[in-house]
Design an enzyme around this catalytic site. Structure first.
Site, PDB file in Angstrom:
ATOM      1  CE  LYS A   1     -34.306  22.082  38.515  1.00  0.00           C
ATOM      2  NZ  LYS A   1     -35.684  20.859  37.944  1.00  0.00           N
TER       3      LYS A   1
ATOM      4  CE1 TYR B   1     -26.562  40.922  65.428  1.00  0.00           C
ATOM      5  CE2 TYR B   1     -26.095  39.375  63.893  1.00  0.00           C
ATOM      6  CZ  TYR B   1     -25.744  40.609  64.146  1.00  0.00           C
ATOM      7  OH  TYR B   1     -25.526  41.766  63.608  1.00  0.00           O
TER       8      TYR B   1
HETATM    9  C1  LIG Z   1     -34.970  19.566  38.135  1.00  0.00           C
HETATM   10  C2  LIG Z   1     -35.872  17.443  37.162  1.00  0.00           C
HETATM   11  C3  LIG Z   1     -34.967  17.030  36.667  1.00  0.00           C
HETATM   12  C4  LIG Z   1     -33.828  17.103  37.155  1.00  0.00           C
HETATM   13  O1  LIG Z   1     -33.942  16.437  38.716  1.00  0.00           O
HETATM   14  P1  LIG Z   1     -32.690  15.896  39.572  1.00  0.00           P
HETATM   15  O2  LIG Z   1     -33.575  15.750  41.350  1.00  0.00           O
HETATM   16  O3  LIG Z   1     -32.160  17.052  40.339  1.00  0.00           O
HETATM   17  O4  LIG Z   1     -32.144  14.768  38.782  1.00  0.00           O
HETATM   18  C5  LIG Z   1     -35.105  16.117  35.621  1.00  0.00           C
HETATM   19  N1  LIG Z   1     -36.547  16.427  35.373  1.00  0.00           N
HETATM   20  C6  LIG Z   1     -37.071  17.617  35.912  1.00  0.00           C
HETATM   21  C7  LIG Z   1     -38.573  17.817  34.900  1.00  0.00           C
HETATM   22  C8  LIG Z   1     -36.978  19.134  36.864  1.00  0.00           C
HETATM   23  O5  LIG Z   1     -37.511  19.111  36.357  1.00  0.00           O
END
Ligand SMILES: *Cc1c(COP(=O)(O)O)cnc(C)c1O
Length: 368
Positions: free
Chosen positions: A42, A254
């Site tokens: 994702k 800044y």
């Molecule tokens: C993002 C996510 C993962 C992966 O999690 P990590 O901590 O990055 O390994 C797994 N399962 C779900 C449902 C997620 O939303």
């Protein structure tokens, strides 16, 4: 390794080590013992480019992928071709059934309403304590009492998600695992999936049939506080584009937040908060130049940071030199995150689009 002209000209270079990515997949697969190892890609594979990361993981043997949005799934399907299974964590919205079908995507069904909407292969998400997505325990009980609602679903996995997997001793872990077992027991027996990256390291009780690592694939430490078992995937370097000698009572940047306390050599590098180099790294971040730590002084601005390179060898601290900002000889993603007051996930997913990106370790190094 040949450096392309564009790399030589770039103000900031982001390298993604695809060989390290594939090695991390292998490490996680070994850790998960008999369970299938999926990949969570994702947010454009945590900022690293799902179109490049996906095929490398597929070549490493990954057959199951998780994206968050339908749009991510469509792009991933194009990158992967027809072989892999792609699940959409955010579930299915009314009216998108045709898009799921057209691109051979599978929803993670998060509610009874979504279950009634879909016909075909899917995962079912049981909420065991996140209170975010998935069937509540009451919904799961309602489903157990009316199993015909699964009639049109080709249920491939029952999944849940851990809230505290990165704290191995946290009592939530076992509570969630037990609730997951209890809720599943009332439903038709199907393969199960619970562990994210950190969940894999909680032990075999948490592996079930499929593990779903994300951040550890990309080099994040799945066991905060312990040595990181993963290989470094990301390296960010910024080029010194100007140097300035200053002395008291001058200030840098800044807000004039940083005041020189003596003769200092200040290097300006074209990386800023618009590139995901978070503003909270103002006065906190640390670069590395010729083996010497060089602190960010003053505020991170939109396009620039300023580093005090006084302690670095003068022959290295020159215009055109590259300073390690993430990885390489410098601090890793999680160290940078700690300095910024956040987590490695946010550092990765914020990585900017202006960096010159190089993908290393595939068949050929490719610049984009
Ligand atoms: C993002 C996510 C993962 C992966 O999690 P990590 O901590 O990055 O390994 C797994 N399962 C779900 C449902 C997620 O939303």
């Amino acid at each position: 390794m040949a450096i392309s002209p564009s790399t030589e000209k770039a103000g900031a270079i982001l390298e993604v080590d695809l060989a390290a990515l594939a090695a991390n997949y292998e490490i996680l697969k070994q850790r998960a013992a008999g369970a299938e190892c999926a990949a969570v890609v994702k947010a454009d594979a945590y900022g690293l480019g799902a179109d490049r990361v996906g095929p490398v993981l597929a070549a490493a043997g990954c057959r199951t992928f998780f994206a968050a949005h339908l749009s991510e799934g469509i792009a991933l399907r194009q990158a992967l071709g027809g072989q892999a299974s792609i699940y959409i964590l955010n579930g299915i919205l009314p009216g998108t059934e045709g898009d799921f079908r057209a691109h051979d995507l599978r929803p993670v069904l998060n509610s009874l309403a979504q279950l009634d909407l879909w016909q075909g292969a899917a995962a079912l998400h049981l909420d065991t304590g996140m209170n975010r997505l998935g069937l509540s325990p009451d919904d799961a009980a309602a489903l157990a009492a009316a199993p015909e609602r699964l009639g049109n679903i080709d249920l491939r996995f029952v999944v849940s998600h851990l809230a505290c997997a990165d704290e191995a001793g946290h009592k939530m872990n076992e509570l969630q695992r037990r609730l997951f077992d209890r809720l599943r027991a009332a439903l038709p027996a199907k393969p199960a999936s619970l562990g994210n990256s950190s969940g894999i390291f909680l032990g075999s009780d948490y592996h079930y049939d499929l593990v779903r690592p994300g951040v550890a694939l990309y080099g994040g430490n799945p066991m905060p506080g312990a040595a990181n078992p993963m290989r470094e995937v990301v390296r960010l370097r910024g080029r010194i584009i100007q140097l300035r000698e200053i002395d008291t009572p001058q200030s840098v940047g800044y807000g004039a937040t940083h005041r020189a306390t003596g003769p200092r050599r200040i290097a300006t590098v074209p990386v800023g908060y618009a590139d995901g180099y978070l503003r909270s790294l103002s006065g906190q971040g640390m670069g590395r130049l010729a083996g010497v730590s060089v602190p960010i002084v003053g505020r991170v601005s939109m396009d620039l940071i300023t580093l005090d390179v006084t302690e670095a060898p003068i022959e290295a601290a020159q215009a055109g030199a590259l300073v390690d900002l993430i990885g390489g000889g410098g601090e890793g993603v999680d160290d940078v995150a700690a300095r910024a007051g956040t987590i490695g996930y946010e550092i990765l997913t914020s990585l900017g689009r202006r960096y010159h990106r190089r993908y290393l370790g595939a068949e050929t190094t490719q610049d984009e």
